[in-house]
Design an enzyme around this catalytic site. Sequence first.
Site, PDB file in Angstrom:
ATOM      1  N   LYS A  33       2.383   2.255  -5.209  1.00 24.05           N
ATOM      2  CA  LYS A  33       3.068   1.781  -6.421  1.00 24.05           C
ATOM      3  C   LYS A  33       2.255   2.088  -7.678  1.00 24.05           C
ATOM      4  CE  LYS A  33       3.285  -2.413  -4.718  1.00 24.05           C
ATOM      5  NZ  LYS A  33       2.866  -2.158  -3.331  1.00 24.05           N
ATOM      6  N   GLY A  34       0.934   1.876  -7.602  1.00 20.21           N
ATOM      7  CA  GLY A  34       0.091   2.048  -8.778  1.00 20.21           C
ATOM      8  C   GLY A  34       0.159   3.450  -9.331  1.00 20.21           C
TER       9      GLY A  34
ATOM     10  N   ASP B 224       0.822  -1.226   0.000  1.00 21.81           N
ATOM     11  CA  ASP B 224       0.000   0.000   0.000  1.00 21.81           C
ATOM     12  C   ASP B 224       0.848   1.265   0.000  1.00 21.81           C
ATOM     13  OD1 ASP B 224      -2.413  -1.617   0.365  1.00 21.81           O
ATOM     14  OD2 ASP B 224      -1.728  -1.869   2.424  1.00 21.81           O
TER      15      ASP B 224
ATOM     16  N   THR C 214       3.210 -12.805   2.241  1.00 19.88           N
ATOM     17  CA  THR C 214       2.450 -13.286   1.109  1.00 19.88           C
ATOM     18  C   THR C 214       3.064 -14.592   0.616  1.00 19.88           C
ATOM     19  OG1 THR C 214       1.385 -12.581  -0.958  1.00 19.88           O
ATOM     20  CG2 THR C 214       3.731 -12.033  -0.688  1.00 19.88           C
TER      21      THR C 214
ATOM     22  N   GLN D  46       2.299  -6.461  -3.610  1.00 14.78           N
ATOM     23  CA  GLN D  46       2.647  -6.469  -2.186  1.00 14.78           C
ATOM     24  C   GLN D  46       3.959  -5.699  -1.964  1.00 14.78           C
ATOM     25  OE1 GLN D  46       1.829  -9.827  -3.501  1.00 14.78           O
ATOM     26  NE2 GLN D  46      -0.295  -9.540  -2.944  1.00 14.78           N
TER      27      GLN D  46
ATOM     28  N   GLY E 187      -4.253  -4.713  -4.443  1.00 12.25           N
ATOM     29  CA  GLY E 187      -4.841  -3.745  -5.361  1.00 12.25           C
ATOM     30  C   GLY E 187      -3.972  -2.518  -5.520  1.00 12.25           C
ATOM     31  N   HIS E 188      -3.840  -2.045  -6.760  1.00 11.53           N
ATOM     32  CA  HIS E 188      -3.156  -0.796  -7.044  1.00 11.53           C
ATOM     33  C   HIS E 188      -4.216   0.228  -7.430  1.00 11.53           C
ATOM     34  CE1 HIS E 188       0.906  -2.901  -8.167  1.00 11.53           C
ATOM     35  NE2 HIS E 188       0.598  -2.990  -6.897  1.00 11.53           N
TER      36      HIS E 188
ATOM     37  N   ARG F 251      -5.980  -0.009   7.791  1.00 16.11           N
ATOM     38  CA  ARG F 251      -4.571  -0.365   7.915  1.00 16.11           C
ATOM     39  C   ARG F 251      -4.041   0.019   9.292  1.00 16.11           C
ATOM     40  NH1 ARG F 251      -3.784   2.570   2.199  1.00 16.11           N
ATOM     41  NH2 ARG F 251      -4.529   0.877   0.854  1.00 16.11           N
TER      42      ARG F 251
END
Length: 422
Positions: A14-15, A11, A239, A224, A38-39, A305
């Site tokens: 990155k996206g 989180d 992960t 991740q 998810g990105h 989070r």
Amino acid sequence: MDIVLGLQWGDEGKGKFIDLISENYDITARFNGGANAGHSIERKGRKITLKMIPSGIFMKEVQNIIGTGTVLDPVSFKKEILNLQVFDDTVQPENNIIISKKAHLVMPTHKLLDIFMEESPEYTTIGTTKNGIAQAYSNKILRQNLRVGDIFSSDFQSRAQHILDRDYRMLEEEGMIVLPALEEISKEFFDAVEFLKKFNCTETEIHLNKALSEGKKVLAEGSQAAMLDIDHGTYPYVTSSSTTASGASSGLGVSPKKIGEIYGIAKAYCTRVGNGAFPTELLDEFGDDLRMKGNEFGSNTGRPRRIGWLDLPALRYAVMINGVTQLVLTKADVLSGLKSVAVCTHYELNGEVIPVSGTLPEHAQPVLKWLEGWNADFSKIKSTSELPKELMNFLTFLEAELDVPVGYLSIGPGREEILKMK
């Protein structure tokens, strides 16, 4: 080939960064993970979360590859594609998504097994997204799984149905009330497989190496983050795949000799979803306020989070094992307005300093260093010269501690709200 990966527990943003720089590349390639991460991408004031689809999908001239190191859930993939086309009907995913024939499939019963293991007292509760990712990877290692290329074989349906029948029967024998019915999940799965056949499924490692030999630019996209790596993360709360730069090599079938820049993404503080060690975690009202201010809720699950101060020992470790060449720092704007900002410089146990490591001995205590905070209206900042000196001092401190330059600084949630520093 350049690589973008997270350096904390996911989180990190990155996206957004990939979406920004992907226009400079010919190919973006996802090398690990599945629909368990998810990105978030912002386009024209709206947000969409991409799970399996690489973040370059909105660039019409960019090819998007789902690599061999990933695990692909046909049902989730179909839903994601349909959602993407509703979000932006100009996107043509069938024309610019290429899928590795060697990527493993996530079966519907893998999700059910994931739920069972998370809820059973017989197993360690990890805090997974219950997407069946670990089950798919474990069956890959056991050599009991099916791959994307298998969907084109004449006996695929019978082989897949055998797995579904076996898993479903085992869950019933364990006393699980299994819903939905086997017939329902089987039909949905096989319908999604037919949808998957519309896409170009090939040996992506050959495609990528040919592109590189022709001088094309490839951006490898990690899912991740480093501290969730199956080998180097905070096991067992990790992960199920390799999230590091070396994982990009193996997950895409590209030699390490062909790797160029390695962009490491990190927040100015830390967050984590699920169980596992988090020594700098803030369990007070300030942590709650920071969560709300930073909108720290899982882009995939919506789970809140966990929040904590920046962990330099963990970050230094992640920079080391990945060979990071440029740091991309996000969420510094979220800390704006604080008189002082803390970072954990090291850990101590019985008065002794704990060396850099991917694990943390039980009862070790984080030692915090307080730095002068900054205050600015980041919505009005357009260049690095306008950044507050306190934030520049913070960046200089990080560069010295990590021995890596801060190449980019995110100053807001928007796609364009990022400054190139070097």
